[in-house]
Motif scaffolding. Structure first.
Motif, PDB file in Angstrom:
ATOM      1  N   ALA A  26       0.263   3.215  -4.627  1.00  0.00           N
ATOM      2  CA  ALA A  26       1.046   3.873  -3.578  1.00  0.00           C
ATOM      3  C   ALA A  26       1.708   2.836  -2.667  1.00  0.00           C
ATOM      4  O   ALA A  26       2.825   3.051  -2.186  1.00  0.00           O
ATOM      5  CB  ALA A  26       0.150   4.802  -2.754  1.00  0.00           C
ATOM      6  N   MET A  27       1.063   1.704  -2.474  1.00  0.00           N
ATOM      7  CA  MET A  27       1.602   0.652  -1.603  1.00  0.00           C
ATOM      8  C   MET A  27       2.559  -0.286  -2.333  1.00  0.00           C
ATOM      9  O   MET A  27       3.089  -1.215  -1.738  1.00  0.00           O
ATOM     10  CB  MET A  27       0.459  -0.175  -1.003  1.00  0.00           C
ATOM     11  CG  MET A  27      -0.280   0.534   0.103  1.00  0.00           C
ATOM     12  SD  MET A  27       0.751   0.883   1.536  1.00  0.00           S
ATOM     13  CE  MET A  27       1.123  -0.776   2.098  1.00  0.00           C
ATOM     14  N   SER A  28       2.821  -0.042  -3.590  1.00  0.00           N
ATOM     15  CA  SER A  28       3.660  -0.948  -4.371  1.00  0.00           C
ATOM     16  C   SER A  28       5.070  -1.099  -3.788  1.00  0.00           C
ATOM     17  O   SER A  28       5.709  -2.120  -3.981  1.00  0.00           O
ATOM     18  CB  SER A  28       3.743  -0.500  -5.830  1.00  0.00           C
ATOM     19  OG  SER A  28       4.399   0.747  -5.935  1.00  0.00           O
ATOM     20  N   ASP A  29       5.533  -0.093  -3.059  1.00  0.00           N
ATOM     21  CA  ASP A  29       6.841  -0.194  -2.422  1.00  0.00           C
ATOM     22  C   ASP A  29       6.719  -0.548  -0.938  1.00  0.00           C
ATOM     23  O   ASP A  29       7.690  -0.509  -0.201  1.00  0.00           O
ATOM     24  CB  ASP A  29       7.640   1.096  -2.607  1.00  0.00           C
ATOM     25  CG  ASP A  29       6.944   2.320  -2.040  1.00  0.00           C
ATOM     26  OD1 ASP A  29       5.808   2.193  -1.525  1.00  0.00           O
ATOM     27  OD2 ASP A  29       7.526   3.407  -2.123  1.00  0.00           O
ATOM     28  N   GLY A  30       5.506  -0.889  -0.511  1.00  0.00           N
ATOM     29  CA  GLY A  30       5.285  -1.366   0.845  1.00  0.00           C
ATOM     30  C   GLY A  30       4.973  -0.314   1.888  1.00  0.00           C
ATOM     31  O   GLY A  30       4.686  -0.641   3.037  1.00  0.00           O
ATOM     32  N   VAL A  31       5.006   0.947   1.503  1.00  0.00           N
ATOM     33  CA  VAL A  31       4.747   2.017   2.465  1.00  0.00           C
ATOM     34  C   VAL A  31       4.112   3.206   1.745  1.00  0.00           C
ATOM     35  O   VAL A  31       4.381   3.439   0.569  1.00  0.00           O
ATOM     36  CB  VAL A  31       6.050   2.441   3.188  1.00  0.00           C
ATOM     37  CG1 VAL A  31       7.029   3.090   2.228  1.00  0.00           C
ATOM     38  CG2 VAL A  31       5.772   3.343   4.368  1.00  0.00           C
TER      39      VAL A  31
END
Length: 143
Positions: A26-31
């Motif tokens: 879920a955090m792979s795009d930073g948010v």
């Protein structure tokens, strides 16, 4: 410590690591979006993650090992659970597919195939098939 305590703690640790892996995806795009947060909240409940551990994992998810399923069938079983959760959560349209595609990558599926796998998984989840039918449906996609 009894044998059942060992099993429970190992099972709990595996669930925490699995949850941390999904947080990492879920955090792979930073948010973490609102829909992802809602999904993570429900997933934490299903995996019996305590509120304290939930907060710790969100804060420090990279310190948990990534333990993708080692066998294809185990991967499909986790996909079955996740696809049903995504479908039940009523995450609509493209967000539903986008989230499940990210989770498929996190489970170790080939990134070139995740769109097709996610599409099929969501159709099967919509049809409310059992685990055996789900696994057979995914395995027979290329036939």
């Amino acid at each position: 410590m009894s044998f059942s305590d060992l099993f429970d703690s190992g099972f709990r640790k595996r669930n925490e690591d699995h949850f941390a892996s999904i947080v990492r995806v879920a955090m792979s795009d930073g948010v973490i979006s609102d829909s992802e947060r809602a999904f993570l909240d429900r997933l934490a409940t299903r995996l019996d993650i305590t509120e304290h551990n939930y907060k710790e994992i969100l804060k420090d998810y990279k310190n948990h090992p990534i333990n993708p399923p080692t066998s294809y069938d185990d991967r499909l079983e986790r996909l079955y659970d996740l696809a049903r959760m995504v479908w039940i959560d009523d995450i609509e349209g493209p967000n539903q597919h986008w989230l499940l595609e990210k989770l498929c990558i996190g489970l170790g599926f080939n990134s070139a195939n995740v769109k097709y796998i996610a599409d099929k998984a969501l159709v099967l989840a919509h049809d409310k098939v059992d685990l055996e039918t789900f696994i057979e449906g995914i395995k027979s996609m290329n036939e």
